[in-house]
Design a protein around this motif. Structure first.
Motif, PDB file in Angstrom:
ATOM      1  N   THR A 137      -4.361  -3.875  -1.875  1.00 53.79           N
ATOM      2  CA  THR A 137      -3.884  -2.778  -1.029  1.00 53.79           C
ATOM      3  C   THR A 137      -3.047  -1.794  -1.847  1.00 53.79           C
ATOM      4  N   ALA A 138      -2.241  -2.379  -2.770  1.00 56.84           N
ATOM      5  CA  ALA A 138      -1.432  -1.495  -3.615  1.00 56.84           C
ATOM      6  C   ALA A 138      -2.339  -0.630  -4.486  1.00 56.84           C
ATOM      7  N   GLY A 159      -3.839   2.123  -2.547  1.00 60.19           N
ATOM      8  CA  GLY A 159      -2.817   3.155  -2.332  1.00 60.19           C
ATOM      9  C   GLY A 159      -2.693   4.073  -3.525  1.00 60.19           C
ATOM     10  N   ALA A 160      -2.646   3.470  -4.713  1.00 57.69           N
ATOM     11  CA  ALA A 160      -2.523   4.280  -5.926  1.00 57.69           C
ATOM     12  C   ALA A 160      -3.780   5.116  -6.142  1.00 57.69           C
ATOM     13  N   THR A 200       3.089   1.867  -3.302  1.00 63.37           N
ATOM     14  CA  THR A 200       2.339   2.324  -4.487  1.00 63.37           C
ATOM     15  C   THR A 200       1.862   3.755  -4.293  1.00 63.37           C
ATOM     16  N   ALA A 258      -5.848   6.237  -3.890  1.00 64.00           N
ATOM     17  CA  ALA A 258      -5.941   7.323  -2.906  1.00 64.00           C
ATOM     18  C   ALA A 258      -5.265   8.582  -3.438  1.00 64.00           C
ATOM     19  N   GLU A 259      -4.225   8.394  -4.240  1.00 59.12           N
ATOM     20  CA  GLU A 259      -3.514   9.546  -4.795  1.00 59.12           C
ATOM     21  C   GLU A 259      -4.088   9.982  -6.126  1.00 59.12           C
ATOM     22  N   GLU A 276      -2.496  -8.390  -1.626  1.00 63.34           N
ATOM     23  CA  GLU A 276      -1.310  -7.567  -1.927  1.00 63.34           C
ATOM     24  C   GLU A 276      -1.630  -6.554  -3.022  1.00 63.34           C
ATOM     25  N   TYR A 303       0.834  -1.208   0.000  1.00 64.12           N
ATOM     26  CA  TYR A 303       0.000   0.000   0.000  1.00 64.12           C
ATOM     27  C   TYR A 303       0.870   1.260   0.000  1.00 64.12           C
TER      28      TYR A 303
END
Lengths: 361, 84
Positions: free
Chosen positions: B45-46, B49-50, A32, B52-53, B42, A29
């Motif tokens: 979550t990645a 994360g991406a 990335t 969210a931005e 995995e 998380y």
């Protein structure tokens, strides 16, 4: 592996960092998200454009990017270059705070240890400000609350009458034993001790690296120490300081490829010759000459080298602490570049001079 | 796992051929299910994360997140073939 060790009743490994590690880490998380954040940094094509703008235009330009909320909130209080400077510092602090917010466990711990450099920076700024009787506003301008201390706490400290009061307020921090030795005259010595303490506690936090990403992280910090040492060595050699016992206390221990003791003992020409054998030579050879009157070019080459190596490491170990560190120093570099441009413009420096100071990748 | 030979010798046929097949099918589903769950966690979550931005990454993130689903589908196919 750990399970096997438990089953066999073996002693747990003595890695310091593991002991302090709490919770699980969320590398997928965090990495990335950090990579997405890195993609938002200003591309190198922006800097020549910024050089052609006036301060107000630059402020407006950065207001349209990631710095919008910072500029908006501070626009009431400050103007011109001060506004840009405060906004940049605030944004840097917010960004680093965000990194701590989005990480947990191991990366969170390592980042917070790494960011202690801003606490050291702030303490140094406060003492230096008081020593030279700078105004409270001037001191506040240089504070970056990216470490453990909050901006409110720091600006309160900036408002104190004397350095003694500041030191008394820091009585519960780890810096107090060193700060106690400050008597108003030995600032350079104290600053040096604080820096050394920062690096030794960082190395302590990393412990004995075993995994690949920890090794890269350690290498990254060691490289940084080397770059700092190299810059200092050049400065000292240029100033004609040759004595080993004068130079060695200024060196940060635990560097990667530099044998500081050997280098410190050499006169300038031999020192440069000796550098040919190190891995930094390729990075700095283009700016090395017999009559180097300014170290700016050298320092910017060294910074560039450490930025590039961080990127290389982050490709070697893509889901680890390294890409996050990579972002931290790139963001710091962007803020530095913007600050150089704004302050350079304010001081009326020529564009070429400002351009030489920038580290653009 | 109980050794079928020992099991037969001690307490009669606990696992006959059909039982073994069922167990195989169950294993195929369980292991692939766990594997795809881990992989999706995995990637998921990645992707979050991406996103969210950068919200526009939602589509790509979603597709990448469900790709490991193929693992469990292979497991399902294997389970059906075993039982079929």
């Amino acid at each position: 592996m750990r399970l096997l060790e438990k089953l066999w009743g073996r002693k747990k490994s003595s890695r310091k960092s593991d002991k302090k590690k709490k919770g699980t880490s969320n590398y997928a998380y965090a990495v990335t998200r950090v990579r997405a954040m890195k993609s938002k940094l200003m591309p190198k094509e922006t800097y020549p454009r910024l050089l052609n703008m006036s301060i107000d235009e630059i402020t407006r330009f950065i207001e349209e990017s990631d710095y919008k909320s910072d500029i908006d909130e501070l626009a009431m209080k400050y103007r011109g270059a001060d506004l840009a400077e405060h906004a940049l510092n605030r944004n840097l602090a917010f960004t680093y705070e965000k990194l701590l917010r989005i990480t947990e466990g191991e990366p969170n711990y390592l980042i917070s240890e790494y960011l202690r450099r801003y606490d050291v920076w702030n303490v140094k700024t406060l003492l230096r400000g008081k020593q030279y009787n700078a105004s409270v506003e001037d001191i506040q301008e240089s504070l970056i609350s990216a470490g453990e201390f909050t901006y409110t706490f720091l600006s309160e400290l900036a408002g104190k009458e004397s350095y003694q009061e500041i030191i008394e307020s820091l009585v519960e921090t780890v810096y107090y034993p060193i700060l106690q030795e400050y008597d108003g005259t030995n600032l350079a010595d104290i600053e040096n001790k604080l820096d050394k303490m920062y690096y030794s506690s960082l190395f302590d936090a990393i412990g004995k690296p075993r995994s690949k990403d920890r090794k890269l992280f350690a290498k990254f910090v060691k490289l940084e120490a080397d770059v700092k040492n190299l810059g200092n060595l050049f400065r000292l050699k240029k100033a004609g300081v040759e004595q080993l016992d004068e130079i060695m206390p200024l060196m940060i221990e635990g560097g990667f490829a530099l044998n500081t003791e050997k280098l410190a003992a050499l006169p300038y020409e031999d020192f440069v010759e000796e550098l040919r054998n190190t891995e930094y030579w390729d990075a700095i050879s283009s700016v090395m000459g017999p009559d180097m009157d300014s170290l700016t070019a050298l320092e910017s080459k060294l910074t560039k080298y450490s930025l590039e190596s961080a990127t290389t490491y982050s490709h070697v170990s893509p889901v680890s602490i390294v890409p996050i560190m990579d972002y931290i120093i790139y963001k710091n570099n962007e803020v530095n570049n913007l600050r150089i441009i704004v302050r350079g413009k304010e001081a009326g420096l020529a564009d070429t001079l400002i351009k030489d100071q920038l580290v653009v990748i | 796992m109980v050794d079928p030979v020992t099991a037969t010798a001690v307490a009669g046929p606990i696992l006959d051929a059909a039982g073994m097949k069922a167990l195989g099918a169950a294993l195929a589903i369980t292991v692939t299910g766990l594997a795809s769950a881990w992989a999706e966690k995995e990637i998921g979550t990645a992707a979050i994360g991406a996103m969210a931005e950068n919200e526009s990454l939602f589509g790509k993130g979603l597709i990448l997140t469900v790709i490991p689903e193929t693992i469990v589908i292979f497991g399902l196919v294997a389970a059906l073939l075993i039982n079929g």
